[in-house]
Write a protein that holds these residues in place. Structure first.
Motif, PDB file in Angstrom:
ATOM      1  N   ARG A  18     -11.400  12.895  23.231  1.00 13.59           N
ATOM      2  CA  ARG A  18     -10.788  12.112  24.303  1.00 13.59           C
ATOM      3  C   ARG A  18     -10.922  10.624  23.990  1.00 13.59           C
ATOM      4  N   ALA A  19      -9.793   9.954  24.062  1.00 14.41           N
ATOM      5  CA  ALA A  19      -9.747   8.504  23.864  1.00 14.41           C
ATOM      6  C   ALA A  19      -9.762   7.817  25.220  1.00 14.41           C
ATOM      7  N   PRO A  20     -10.094   6.529  25.247  1.00 14.96           N
ATOM      8  CA  PRO A  20      -9.996   5.789  26.508  1.00 14.96           C
ATOM      9  C   PRO A  20      -8.575   5.901  27.059  1.00 14.96           C
ATOM     10  N   GLU A  58       1.246   5.316  17.026  1.00 16.60           N
ATOM     11  CA  GLU A  58       0.371   4.151  17.120  1.00 16.60           C
ATOM     12  C   GLU A  58      -1.080   4.608  17.281  1.00 16.60           C
ATOM     13  N   PRO A  59      -2.030   3.819  16.818  1.00 15.02           N
ATOM     14  CA  PRO A  59      -3.444   4.175  16.977  1.00 15.02           C
ATOM     15  C   PRO A  59      -3.854   4.212  18.456  1.00 15.02           C
ATOM     16  N   GLY A  64     -14.894  -0.977  19.881  1.00 12.35           N
ATOM     17  CA  GLY A  64     -15.650  -0.898  21.126  1.00 12.35           C
ATOM     18  C   GLY A  64     -15.291   0.287  21.996  1.00 12.35           C
ATOM     19  N   ASP A  65     -14.214   1.007  21.672  1.00 13.34           N
ATOM     20  CA  ASP A  65     -13.813   2.169  22.468  1.00 13.34           C
ATOM     21  C   ASP A  65     -14.826   3.303  22.363  1.00 13.34           C
ATOM     22  N   PHE A  80     -19.115   8.703  20.716  1.00 16.87           N
ATOM     23  CA  PHE A  80     -19.128   7.771  19.595  1.00 16.87           C
ATOM     24  C   PHE A  80     -18.409   6.505  20.014  1.00 16.87           C
ATOM     25  N   PHE A  81     -18.951   5.360  19.625  1.00 12.88           N
ATOM     26  CA  PHE A  81     -18.294   4.087  19.898  1.00 12.88           C
ATOM     27  C   PHE A  81     -17.680   3.548  18.618  1.00 12.88           C
TER      28      PHE A  81
END
Length: 83
Positions: A18-20, A58-59, A64-65, A80-81
């Motif tokens: 999961r991404a921000p 796109e990435p 910092g995420d 993980f950051f």
């Protein structure tokens, strides 16, 4: 994102990254051998046994995420950051 399995063989089928903002990569049928690793790429590509592709244009990661690894039941198993 690199996922390393320090333990015994692990079935990651149904697990998610999961991404921000809620974007998620879902693992299809996938197992990770003991001491094995897999790279998850956000770019387009063809999956192999050590490289999986999200096929995004796109990435989704920024410095910092927070990246979360969730098991098939939705439990956070690792965080993980991005440096």
């Amino acid at each position: 994102v690199k996922i390393v399995n320090p333990g015994p063989n692990a079935n990651l089928t149904g697990w998610r990254l999961r991404a921000p903002g809620g974007a998620e990569y879902a693992f299809n049928e996938f197992s990770l051998v003991a001491q094995g690793a897999v790279l998850i790429h956000t770019a387009e590509g063809i999956d192999t046994s050590i490289d999986l592709y999200w096929d995004l244009k796109e990435p989704v990661w920024n410095s910092g995420d927070e990246v979360q690894l969730l098991d098939a039941l939705g439990n956070v198993r690792s965080v993980f950051f991005i440096p």
